[in-house]
Design a protein around this motif. Structure first.
Motif, PDB file in Angstrom:
ATOM      1  N   ARG A  32       0.627  -1.125  -0.034  1.00 48.24           N
ATOM      2  CA  ARG A  32       0.114   0.186   0.143  1.00 48.24           C
ATOM      3  C   ARG A  32       0.384   1.051   0.281  1.00 48.24           C
ATOM      4  O   ARG A  32       1.859   1.499   0.306  1.00 48.24           O
ATOM      5  N   LEU A  33       0.619   2.094  -1.174  1.00 53.51           N
ATOM      6  CA  LEU A  33       0.856   3.345  -0.759  1.00 53.51           C
ATOM      7  C   LEU A  33       0.241   4.188  -0.485  1.00 53.51           C
ATOM      8  O   LEU A  33      -0.747   4.410  -0.905  1.00 53.51           O
ATOM      9  N   ARG A  34       0.841   5.603   0.414  1.00 53.19           N
ATOM     10  CA  ARG A  34      -0.105   6.242   0.945  1.00 53.19           C
ATOM     11  C   ARG A  34       0.516   7.897   0.880  1.00 53.19           C
ATOM     12  O   ARG A  34       1.485   8.191   1.594  1.00 53.19           O
ATOM     13  N   THR A  35       0.579   8.824   0.152  1.00 49.45           N
ATOM     14  CA  THR A  35       0.536  10.154   0.355  1.00 49.45           C
ATOM     15  C   THR A  35      -0.042  11.073   1.037  1.00 49.45           C
ATOM     16  O   THR A  35      -1.423  10.885   0.490  1.00 49.45           O
ATOM     17  N   THR A  36      -0.180  11.727   1.803  1.00 52.68           N
ATOM     18  CA  THR A  36      -1.366  12.606   2.645  1.00 52.68           C
ATOM     19  C   THR A  36      -1.302  14.071   2.793  1.00 52.68           C
ATOM     20  O   THR A  36      -2.192  14.827   2.396  1.00 52.68           O
ATOM     21  N   ASP A  37      -0.062  15.215   1.950  1.00 47.78           N
ATOM     22  CA  ASP A  37       0.150  16.026   1.632  1.00 47.78           C
ATOM     23  C   ASP A  37       1.295  15.974   0.973  1.00 47.78           C
ATOM     24  O   ASP A  37       2.462  17.071   1.425  1.00 47.78           O
ATOM     25  N   TRP A  38       1.225  15.330   0.142  1.00 47.20           N
ATOM     26  CA  TRP A  38       2.868  15.823  -1.160  1.00 47.20           C
ATOM     27  C   TRP A  38       3.272  17.036  -2.006  1.00 47.20           C
ATOM     28  O   TRP A  38       1.727  17.429  -2.775  1.00 47.20           O
ATOM     29  N   HIS A  53       4.912  -1.537  -8.288  1.00 44.54           N
ATOM     30  CA  HIS A  53       5.091  -3.145  -7.328  1.00 44.54           C
ATOM     31  C   HIS A  53       5.139  -4.378  -8.197  1.00 44.54           C
ATOM     32  O   HIS A  53       3.753  -4.600  -8.401  1.00 44.54           O
ATOM     33  N   PRO A  54       4.565  -5.120  -8.185  1.00 44.78           N
ATOM     34  CA  PRO A  54       4.530  -6.826  -9.277  1.00 44.78           C
ATOM     35  C   PRO A  54       2.939  -7.505  -7.691  1.00 44.78           C
ATOM     36  O   PRO A  54       3.066  -7.258  -6.672  1.00 44.78           O
ATOM     37  N   GLY A  55       1.932  -7.698  -8.767  1.00 44.83           N
ATOM     38  CA  GLY A  55       0.691  -8.478  -7.655  1.00 44.83           C
ATOM     39  C   GLY A  55      -0.081  -8.916  -8.631  1.00 44.83           C
ATOM     40  O   GLY A  55       0.120  -8.893 -10.215  1.00 44.83           O
ATOM     41  N   HIS A  56      -0.545  -9.277  -7.992  1.00 43.64           N
ATOM     42  CA  HIS A  56      -2.345  -9.647  -9.450  1.00 43.64           C
ATOM     43  C   HIS A  56      -3.379  -8.709  -9.648  1.00 43.64           C
ATOM     44  O   HIS A  56      -3.586  -9.237 -11.016  1.00 43.64           O
ATOM     45  N   ALA A  57      -3.461  -8.210  -8.515  1.00 48.24           N
ATOM     46  CA  ALA A  57      -4.182  -7.155  -9.790  1.00 48.24           C
ATOM     47  C   ALA A  57      -3.575  -5.372  -8.789  1.00 48.24           C
ATOM     48  O   ALA A  57      -3.190  -5.784  -7.033  1.00 48.24           O
ATOM     49  N   ALA A  58      -4.414  -4.631  -8.837  1.00 53.25           N
ATOM     50  CA  ALA A  58      -4.365  -3.097  -8.415  1.00 53.25           C
ATOM     51  C   ALA A  58      -5.166  -1.931  -8.933  1.00 53.25           C
ATOM     52  O   ALA A  58      -6.010  -2.046  -9.414  1.00 53.25           O
ATOM     53  N   HIS A  59      -5.759  -0.876  -7.632  1.00 51.41           N
ATOM     54  CA  HIS A  59      -5.985   0.451  -8.324  1.00 51.41           C
ATOM     55  C   HIS A  59      -5.320   1.035  -7.017  1.00 51.41           C
ATOM     56  O   HIS A  59      -4.240   1.460  -6.346  1.00 51.41           O
ATOM     57  N   PHE A  60      -6.089   2.627  -8.164  1.00 52.97           N
ATOM     58  CA  PHE A  60      -4.812   3.697  -7.648  1.00 52.97           C
ATOM     59  C   PHE A  60      -6.063   5.434  -7.103  1.00 52.97           C
ATOM     60  O   PHE A  60      -7.087   4.972  -7.971  1.00 52.97           O
ATOM     61  N   GLY A  61      -5.667   6.042  -6.693  1.00 58.29           N
ATOM     62  CA  GLY A  61      -6.453   7.596  -7.101  1.00 58.29           C
ATOM     63  C   GLY A  61      -4.926   8.477  -6.588  1.00 58.29           C
ATOM     64  O   GLY A  61      -4.576   8.272  -5.291  1.00 58.29           O
ATOM     65  N   TYR A  85       2.641 -13.050 -11.141  1.00 63.18           N
ATOM     66  CA  TYR A  85       3.052 -11.122 -10.990  1.00 63.18           C
ATOM     67  C   TYR A  85       2.082 -10.700 -12.217  1.00 63.18           C
ATOM     68  O   TYR A  85       3.510 -10.859 -12.612  1.00 63.18           O
ATOM     69  N   VAL A  86       2.368  -9.668 -12.205  1.00 59.65           N
ATOM     70  CA  VAL A  86       2.079  -9.230 -13.029  1.00 59.65           C
ATOM     71  C   VAL A  86       3.029  -7.185 -12.591  1.00 59.65           C
ATOM     72  O   VAL A  86       2.100  -6.846 -11.541  1.00 59.65           O
ATOM     73  N   GLY A  87       4.062  -6.615 -13.147  1.00 56.40           N
ATOM     74  CA  GLY A  87       4.038  -5.370 -12.663  1.00 56.40           C
ATOM     75  C   GLY A  87       3.091  -4.478 -12.531  1.00 56.40           C
ATOM     76  O   GLY A  87       2.187  -3.743 -13.755  1.00 56.40           O
ATOM     77  N   ASN A  88       3.410  -2.942 -11.936  1.00 58.92           N
ATOM     78  CA  ASN A  88       1.846  -2.068 -12.106  1.00 58.92           C
ATOM     79  C   ASN A  88       2.683  -0.618 -11.085  1.00 58.92           C
ATOM     80  O   ASN A  88       3.031  -1.461 -10.163  1.00 58.92           O
ATOM     81  N   ALA A 128      -1.730  10.526  -3.153  1.00 59.75           N
ATOM     82  CA  ALA A 128      -1.758  10.047  -3.523  1.00 59.75           C
ATOM     83  C   ALA A 128      -1.726   8.341  -2.834  1.00 59.75           C
ATOM     84  O   ALA A 128      -1.710   8.218  -2.087  1.00 59.75           O
ATOM     85  N   CYS A 129      -3.049   7.352  -3.158  1.00 59.06           N
ATOM     86  CA  CYS A 129      -2.722   6.161  -2.691  1.00 59.06           C
ATOM     87  C   CYS A 129      -2.822   5.249  -3.826  1.00 59.06           C
ATOM     88  O   CYS A 129      -3.597   5.374  -5.412  1.00 59.06           O
ATOM     89  N   GLY A 130      -2.126   3.720  -3.103  1.00 54.58           N
ATOM     90  CA  GLY A 130      -1.880   2.791  -4.326  1.00 54.58           C
ATOM     91  C   GLY A 130      -2.480   1.207  -3.559  1.00 54.58           C
ATOM     92  O   GLY A 130      -1.454   1.337  -2.368  1.00 54.58           O
ATOM     93  N   ASP A 131      -3.088   0.996  -4.202  1.00 52.28           N
ATOM     94  CA  ASP A 131      -3.243  -0.804  -3.470  1.00 52.28           C
ATOM     95  C   ASP A 131      -3.086  -1.682  -4.682  1.00 52.28           C
ATOM     96  O   ASP A 131      -3.914  -1.894  -5.374  1.00 52.28           O
ATOM     97  N   ILE A 132      -2.126  -2.675  -4.168  1.00 56.66           N
ATOM     98  CA  ILE A 132      -1.695  -3.653  -5.242  1.00 56.66           C
ATOM     99  C   ILE A 132      -1.607  -4.987  -4.033  1.00 56.66           C
ATOM    100  O   ILE A 132      -1.041  -5.407  -2.808  1.00 56.66           O
ATOM    101  N   TYR A 133      -2.132  -5.991  -4.977  1.00 60.73           N
ATOM    102  CA  TYR A 133      -2.722  -7.092  -4.161  1.00 60.73           C
ATOM    103  C   TYR A 133      -2.195  -8.088  -4.768  1.00 60.73           C
ATOM    104  O   TYR A 133      -1.564  -8.167  -6.192  1.00 60.73           O
ATOM    105  N   THR A 134      -1.101  -8.808  -3.670  1.00 61.77           N
ATOM    106  CA  THR A 134      -0.045 -10.032  -4.112  1.00 61.77           C
ATOM    107  C   THR A 134      -0.813 -11.385  -3.266  1.00 61.77           C
ATOM    108  O   THR A 134      -0.462 -12.134  -3.999  1.00 61.77           O
TER     109      THR A 134
END
Length: 363
Positions: free
Chosen positions: A211-217, A225-233, A298-301, A317-323
């Protein structure tokens, strides 16, 4: 990460979009790389775009403007395919684009569309409201109200939370049951095995998420990161203009989106890790099938944010990559009697609660 030559630029501007939800098919698809196949627009810049890559996988990009709710609720987005999201948002007479029709699991009829529309409307109604309508400004920083709005748009309270780490590993969970859970349990099945499910039958799915979390970047953001799936914001809190969001999965090409001040992009690649087989198939132990951790599959995300270097520029910025994703039977011990649980045997007559050929060994 820089946009490749196959980048597709999608502008989220402050123009006055149509008040009604109207799909617009892409006029000139790109020769290669992700291409827009449909778009539904709403008021004040809100819209949803469907993007097909060279492999036929369709992603969804949801754009919203503070403090408005998006056109599709994040919970609905998580639970449904891109085709089902289209059916929920597009006018009733609008046919599915070919790429979405290929993945549709049911007949496209009025009843199905109305059910999807009601479900999305109910999920939208659950989102918080009453955010400060004043919006953000040139002054640097992400306000508390804007952070809360971003969390609701992303569907995760950790997105925009200053107390969260920048990069960490999390283990979010979902539940599957006949009513009141995140996903339905055993809505379909195979062959002559018919699950005799009760309200006390519950499956718990647990994911491993990088998980990526930036809160005032300020300045650039990079996450890969490699993984099975992902979503971003990505949400643009403040500054003198739009920031640039870049996203790529594998060799499918790079998508580039401009996100203006007060704008929020929620990007969901078409490859999903949930719902797992428990949502549909229960017989023969199929409910156990999640996604194992496997570097070979895994596929690169990757995601990045650029054009965020002005003195007052700030983004969330937010990102979630599922492994991986595992499933566990957490039903009540007394749900079906002593030592009876969800079937994991090889046939319909094992000591569980399936009916086969009109007879039910356990009722």
């Amino acid at each position: 990460m820089k946009p490749s030559s196959t980048s597709l630029a999608l502008a989220l501007t402050s123009a006055a979009w149509l008040l009604g939800a109207t799909p617009v098919l892409a006029q000139s698809p790109a020769a290669s790389g992700p291409r827009e196949i449909a778009r539904v627009t709403g008021a004040r810049g809100n819209h949803v775009v469907w993007l097909e890559n060279d492999d036929g996988v369709v992603d969804i990009a949801v754009m919203a403007t503070y403090p408005q709710r998006p056109l599709v609720a994040p919970r609905f987005l998580k639970k449904h395919t891109p085709a089902e999201v289209f059916l929920a948002l597009a006018p009733s007479r609008q046919e599915l684009p070919a790429a979405l029709a290929r993945e549709s699991l049911f007949a496209v009829d009025v009843t199905a569309r109305e059910q999807l529309q009601r479900e999305n409307a109910a999920a939208l109604a659950e989102l918080p409201s009453g955010f400060d309508s004043g919006g953000q400004s040139m002054a640097a920083g992400c306000t508390t109200s804007f952070r809360a709005w971003v969390a609701s748009e992303y569907g995760d309270a950790t997105c925009g939370d200053p107390s969260q780490e920048v990069i960490s590993t999390a283990h979010p969970s979902d539940t599957y049951c006949t009513s009141g859970c995140d996903f339905p349990l055993g809505t379909q099945d195979r062959g002559s095995c018919e699950p005799k499910l009760r309200s006390c039958d519950i499956i718990k799915g647990t994911a491993t998420v990088v998980r990526l979390r930036t809160t005032d970047w300020w300045n650039g953001v990079n996450f890969n990161h490699p993984g099975h799936a992902a979503h971003f914001g990505v949400a643009n809190c403040s500054g003198n203009g739009p920031v640039t969001f870049n996203r790529a999965r594998g060799a499918s090409g790079t998508v580039t989106v401009q996100v203006p001040v007060n704008g929020m992009l929620h990007y969901k690649p078409g490859t999903a890790i949930v719902p797992a087989n428990a949502a549909n198939f229960v017989a023969y132990g199929s409910w156990k099938k999640g996604k194992t951790a496997s570097g070979d599959t895994y596929v690169g995300n990757s995601m990045s944010v650029e054009a965020n270097g002005g003195p007052d520029d700030r983004v969330i910025a937010c990102g979630d990559i599922y492994t991986d994703y595992t499933l566990q039977d957490v039903s009540s011990p007394t749900c079906h009697g002593s030592d009876i649980s969800l079937c994991s045997g090889g046939n319909c007559t094992s000591a569980c609660f399936y009916c086969s050929g009109g007879s039910c060994p356990i009722n």
